[in-house]
Design a protein around this motif. Structure first.
Motif, PDB file in Angstrom:
ATOM      1  N   CYS A  63       0.811  -1.223   0.000  1.00  0.00           N
ATOM      2  CA  CYS A  63       0.000   0.000   0.000  1.00  0.00           C
ATOM      3  C   CYS A  63       0.837   1.262   0.000  1.00  0.00           C
ATOM      4  O   CYS A  63       0.419   2.299   0.530  1.00  0.00           O
ATOM      5  CB  CYS A  63      -0.960   0.006   1.194  1.00  0.00           C
ATOM      6  SG  CYS A  63      -2.087  -1.395   1.197  1.00  0.00           S
ATOM      7  N   HIS A 113       3.375   2.219   1.594  1.00  0.00           N
ATOM      8  CA  HIS A 113       3.866   2.735   2.866  1.00  0.00           C
ATOM      9  C   HIS A 113       5.363   3.015   2.783  1.00  0.00           C
ATOM     10  O   HIS A 113       6.129   2.215   2.261  1.00  0.00           O
ATOM     11  CB  HIS A 113       3.575   1.728   3.981  1.00  0.00           C
ATOM     12  CG  HIS A 113       3.585   2.349   5.340  1.00  0.00           C
ATOM     13  ND1 HIS A 113       4.738   2.734   5.970  1.00  0.00           N
ATOM     14  CD2 HIS A 113       2.568   2.685   6.175  1.00  0.00           C
ATOM     15  CE1 HIS A 113       4.443   3.259   7.153  1.00  0.00           C
ATOM     16  NE2 HIS A 113       3.138   3.246   7.293  1.00  0.00           N
ATOM     17  N   ILE A 134      -3.283  -2.966   5.124  1.00  0.00           N
ATOM     18  CA  ILE A 134      -1.832  -2.863   5.231  1.00  0.00           C
ATOM     19  C   ILE A 134      -1.284  -4.096   5.949  1.00  0.00           C
ATOM     20  O   ILE A 134      -1.822  -4.529   6.969  1.00  0.00           O
ATOM     21  CB  ILE A 134      -1.427  -1.586   5.984  1.00  0.00           C
ATOM     22  CG1 ILE A 134      -1.946  -0.363   5.226  1.00  0.00           C
ATOM     23  CG2 ILE A 134       0.075  -1.499   6.169  1.00  0.00           C
ATOM     24  CD1 ILE A 134      -1.702   0.946   5.936  1.00  0.00           C
TER      25      ILE A 134
END
Length: 782
Positions: free
Chosen positions: A32, A34, A102
Motif C-alpha cells: 500500500c 507505505h 496494510i
C-alpha cells in the motif's frame, strides 16, 4: 571472447536494475505504498544481493567451468524475474489479506525476504563469477574486478534510464519483464556462439536447444503479456472485480467494483469509493461551513469521488481549482464511474490542474476562501510534505483574511491510545505553528481546521443553522448526526489529548518529516506491538548518543587495524571503509530525493534524472579508477583522501540544502533544481565509483582468491547500502531530519578515515612500499 563476456556482464547489470524497479514497484503496491515498506524492500534487495556476492562468491574459485555456470545463472534470472512478478500478485490472496489492508511489519519482512531471495542471490553471485572469468581471460587481477564493476554499473545506468524514459507508462510490467528476460537469453546465445564455455559439441547443442526453448517460450508469453498482466492483477484483488489497472509514471491505479460500489486504489492504498456519501460529505462540508460565504475554493486530491459535486452545492461558490497529480485518475474516472460522480468535472466553475498540489500553491497568485487537503494520511515522505510548517505557511499566503484550511488524519471514534495521540498531537502542533485559531472535529477521521484571522465555528447548532441558510440537502452532515458527533464533550475529549504534553510533540518540517514517522508508529502498533516499543524508543534517541556509539565501535576496531597481521588489519580498516562508502552513497541518494520533493514537488519523470545522475556518476568514477588503478603508487593514501572526500561531501550537500531553503526564489526555479540535483547525486555516484575498485585492490593485495575477495568487498558495500536505505528512510530522516542525517554520515566516514590512518602507519606495504617480512602473514582460507 572478452567482448562477449563484457556484454554479458553489462546485460546482467541492465536486468538487475530493471528487475529491481519492477519487483520493488510490485511489492510497494502489495504494501500500500507505505514509506516503511520502501526501505524494507530496498534493504531486502541489497541484503540478498550482498549474500549472493560474498556468500556464494566464496565457492567461485572451486568451479571448473565458470562460463557455463554464468550462462545458467543468466538463464535462471530470465525465468525468475517474470515468475516472481506473477507470483507476487497472488501473495495477498494466498495469505488471506483483504485488498487495501496494510500488512504488518513482520509480514513485510517475511514477504520481501522470501520473494526477492531467488533473483537477488543469483544476481549477486554473478558479480564475483564474472570477475573470475575475466581474470582467467585477461589475467588482470584487480583490474578484472574494476572492469566487471564498470560494465555492470554501465548496464545498471542504462537499465535505469531506459526503464524511466522508455518503458514506464508505455509497457505493462509483464511486458517489461519478458523483454529484459529475452535480452538475457540472447546474451547467453552469444556466449554459446563464441564457444566461451569450452564444453563438448553435444553439451553445446544441448545448451543451445535449451536457450532456444527459453526464447520461444518467453516470446510466446510476450504475445500474451496483456492478458497475463490483467489476469494476474485480478488475482491480486481477491473478491473484487478488477475493472481497470493502469501503471503510470506515478504508480499503479486500479478501479475495482463489488456489488454496486466502485473503488479507486493507488499503489494498493484505498483512495475513495463511490457511492460513499458519508466520506465525501464530511471531507468538504465541515470545511466550507467554517466560512460565512465561500466563493473561491482550492481542492487538492479526491475530486473524482464526488467531492466536487458536494462543493458546488454551496450557492456562494464561484470558482473551484481542483488539483490532481495523475491525469489517469480523472481519465479512468470518466470512463468507469457513473455519470453522477463525474458530471461536476465539466462544470464551468471548475478548473482542473494536473500538477503537484504544493507546486500549484507556490505559483498561485489568487487568494482562496477555503483550501481542502483531501489526501491520505502522511504515510510517506511525499504525503508528509502537506503536513509541514513550511507548506502551511505557503497555503496561508494564498488564503483570504477569513480563509480556512482543512486537512484530515485517521483517528478513533471513542478510544485514543498513546501512539495515536502522539501522531495527532504532532499534526496539531504543526498547525499551531502557523494558524492562531485551530479547531478539530472528532470521529474516525479527525478534521483539522486552521485560520489566521477568521472566527471559526465549533458549536454544532451554528453549523446546522448555516446548513439551513444555504438550503443544503445532505444525508450525513445534518442535524441528527452533527449534534451528537460534534458534541462539546466529544470535542473536549479529543482536545485534551491534542493539548496534553504538547511541548513533547515534535513539529513536522520539510527537512524533518516527523508526521509520517509517528503515523508508522501508530500503524505498526496495530499489527506487532513489539515494534511499537522499538519505534518509540528510537524516537527518544538523540544524535549525540548515536555518535558516541559510533566512537566506541571505532575505538574497539582500532587495535585490530593497528595489529601487524595483514588480514586482520584489512578486515578492521578496509571493510569498515567500504561499509561506510555504501551507507553514504545510499543515504545521500535518499536525502537528495527527499530534498527534491521538498523544493519542487513530486515529479516522477524528473526524479528519474536524479537516479540517472547517480548511475552516470558511478560509471564515470569506475571508468576513471579502472584506467589509473594498476598505475597507482599509493593506493591506501588515495583511499584515505577519498574517504575524507565522502565525509566532506555530506557537509557540502547540507550547505546546498540550507541555502536552497533560505532562498525560496532560487529553490523555486525548476531549471536550477533540474540541473543541480542530478549533479549532486552524480558527484556522490562518482565518489562511490572511485571507491570500490580502489578498496578492492588494497584488500586483494597479493591474494590469488580474486572471486572470493571481490564477492566479499562487494557484499560489504551492499550491506552498507542496505543499512543506509532502511535507516535513512525509516529512522534517521524522520527523527533527526536532513541536517543531522548528513552530519551523521560525515562522522561515519571520519571514523573510517581514522581506522585507515592507523592501518597506514602499521602496513606501509599497502601503499606500494617494500613489504616488511615481519608484517607478512599467511593468506586466510575461505
Amino acid at each position: 571472447m572478452k567482448n562477449t563476456l563484457l556484454f554479458a556482464i553489462l546485460v546482467v547489470g541492465f536486468v538487475a536494475t530493471a528487475g529491481q524497479i519492477l519487483l520493488i514497484r510490485e511489492l510497494i503496491v502489495i504494501f500500500c505504498g507505505h514509506e516503511l515498506s520502501t526501505g524494507i524492500v530496498l534493504a531486502s534487495w541489497l541484503m540478498w544481493t550482498a549474500l549472493g556476492s560474498m556468500g556464494l562468491g566464496r565457492f567461485v574459485d572451486r568451479i571448473r567451468r565458470k562460463n557455463l555456470v554464468f550462462f545458467f545463472g543468466q538463464l535462471f534470472l530470465s525465468f525468475a524475474l517474470p515468475l516472481s512478478i506473477l507470483s507476487l500478485r497472488y501473495a495477498k490472496t494466498l495469505w488471506g489479506i483483504p485488498p487495501g489492508e496494510i500488512i504488518g511489519l513482520l509480514g513485510m519482512l517475511t514477504l520481501s525476504f522470501s520473494f526477492l531471495a531467488p533473483f537477488c542471490l543469483v544476481s549477486g553471485f554473478l558479480f564475483p563469477l564474472a570477475c573470475a572469468i575475466l581474470d582467467e581471460t585477461m589475467g588482470m587481477k584487480a583490474g578484472s574486478v574494476a572492469l566487471s564493476y564498470l560494465y555492470e554499473a554501465f548496464g545498471a545506468a542504462l537499465g535505469g534510464l531506459l526503464f524511466t524514459y522508455l518503458f514506464l507508462g508505455r509497457l505493462n510490467p509483464v511486458q517489461i519483464a519478458l523483454m529484459v528476460s529475452l535480452l538475457l537469453c540472447l546474451s547467453g546465445l552469444f556466449l554459446i556462439g563464441k564457444n566461451t564455455m569450452k564444453t563438448s559439441l553435444s553439451a553445446r547443442r544441448f545448451v543451445t536447444l535449451l536457450t532456444l526453448f527459453a526464447i520461444g517460450g518467453e516470446a510466446y508469453a510476450l504475445t500474451r503479456a496483456n492478458l497475463l498482466d490483467r489476469k494476474t492483477r485480478g488475482l491480486q484483488w481477491g473478491g473484487f472485480r478488477l475493472i481497470e489497472s493502469k501503471d503510470t509514471v506515478y504508480g499503479n491505479i486500479a478501479f475495482l467494483s463489488r456489488d454496486e460500489q466502485v473503488s479507486l486504489y493507488e499503489n494498493g492504498l484505498w483512495v475513495f469509493s463511490y457511492p460513499d456519501p458519508l466520506t465525501s460529505e464530511e471531507s468538504v462540508h465541515y470545511a466550507l461551513l467554517q466560512h460565512p460565504a465561500p466563493r473561491r475554493v482550492l481542492l487538492i486530491g479526491g475530486g473524482v469521488s464526488s467531492c466536487l459535486s458536494q462543493i458546488l452545492k454551496h450557492p456562494s461558490i464561484q470558482t473551484v481549482d481542483y488539483v490532481e497529480l495523475d491525469p489517469a485518475v480523472i481519465r479512468l474516472g470518466r470512463a468507469y464511474l457513473p455519470p453522477g460522480a463525474v458530471h461536476s468535472l465539466g462544470d464551468q466553475r471548475v478548473r482542473i490542474h494536473y500538477t503537484d498540489g504544493r507546486t500549484f500553491i507556490k505559483k498561485a497568485s489568487g487568494r482562496y476562501d477555503v483550501i481542502i487537503i483531501n489526501l491520505p494520511d502522511p504515510m510517506t515522505a511525499q504525503l508528509n510534505r502537506f503536513y509541514t510548517v513550511e507548506f502551511l505557511r505557503e497555503a496561508a499566503r494564498v488564503m483570504t483574511p477569513e480563509g480556512v484550511l482543512s486537512l484530515s488524519a485517521t483517528s478513533s471514534e471513542n478510544i485514543i491510545g498513546p501512539t495515536l495521540a502522539q501522531y495527532l498531537r504532532s499534526v496539531y502542533r504543526t498547525m499551531k505553528e502557523v494558524f492562531p485559531e485551530i479547531i478539530v472535529f472528532p470521529g474516525a477521521t479527525a478534521r483539522f481546521f486552521g485560520s489566521s484571522h477568521g472566527k471559526m465555528v465549533s458549536d454544532p447548532r451554528l453549523l446546522v443553522d448555516r446548513i439551513r441558510q444555504r438550503h443544503l440537502r445532505l444525508r450525513f452532515v445534518r442535524e441528527y448526526y452533527i449534534i451528537f458527533n460534534l458534541s462539546k464533550d466529544r470535542q473536549e475529549y479529543l482536545r485534551s489529548f491534542l493539548e496534553g504534553d504538547l511541548a513533547a510533540a515534535p513539529t513536522s518540517h520539510d527537512l524533518k518529516p516527523v508526521c509520517y514517522f509517528y503515523d508508522a508508529v501508530h500503524w505498526s502498533a496495530q499489527y506487532e506491538p513489539f515494534f511499537k516499543g522499538v519505534f518509540l524508543r528510537l524516537a527518544r534517541v538523540r544524535l549525540w548518543e548515536i555518535l558516541c556509539g559510533l566512537g566506541l565501535i571505532t575505538l574497539a576496531l582500532s587495535p585490530f587495524a593497528a595489529r601487524p597481521g595483514e588480514w586482520s588489519g584489512k578486515r578492521a580498516a578496509i571493510l569498515p571503509a567500504v561499509l561506510a562508502s555504501g551507507w553514504t552513497e545510499m543515504t545521500l541518494e535518499v536525502v537528495l530525493l527527499l530534498a527534491f520533493q521538498v523544493f519542487y514537488g513530486f515529479l516522477y519523470e524528473k526524479l528519474g534524472l536524479i537516479i540517472a545522475g547517480f548511475m552516470i556518476g558511478l560509471v564515470t568514477g569506475s571508468w576513471t579508477m579502472t584506467r589509473t588503478l594498476l598505475k597507482m603508487k599509493n593506493p591506501l593514501k588515495n583511499l584515505i583522501a577519498l574517504q575524507l572526500g565522502l565525509a566532506c561531501y555530506g557537509l557540502v550537500v547540507l550547505l546546498v540544502v540550507l541555502v536552497l531553503q533560505g532562498l525560496p526564489k532560487l529553490s523555486g526555479n525548476f531549471l536550477v533544481i533540474e540541473i543541480l540535483f542530478p549533479f549532486l547525486t552524480g558527484v556522490a555516484g562518482f565518489l562511490g565509483g572511485l571507491h570500490f575498485p580502489l578498496a578492492n585492490r588494497i584488500y586483494l593485495g597479493e591474494s590469488t582468491r580474486l572471486a572470493a575477495t571481490a564477492g566479499l568487498v562487494n557484499g560489504i558495500d551492499l550491506v552498507g547500502s542496505s543499512a543506509g536505505a532502511l535507516l535513512a528512510g525509516v529512522v534517521l530522516l524522520p527523527v533527526f531530519g536532513i541536517p543531522q542525517t548528513l552530519c551523521f554520515i560525515s562522522a561515519l566516514n571520519l571514523s573510517a578515515v581514522f581506522l585507515l590512518v592507523l592501518a597506514k602507519r602499521t602496513h606501509p606495504s599497502w601503499d606500494g612500499q617494500p613489504r616488511d617480512p615481519i608484517l607478512s602473514t599467511a593468506e586466510p582460507q575461505a
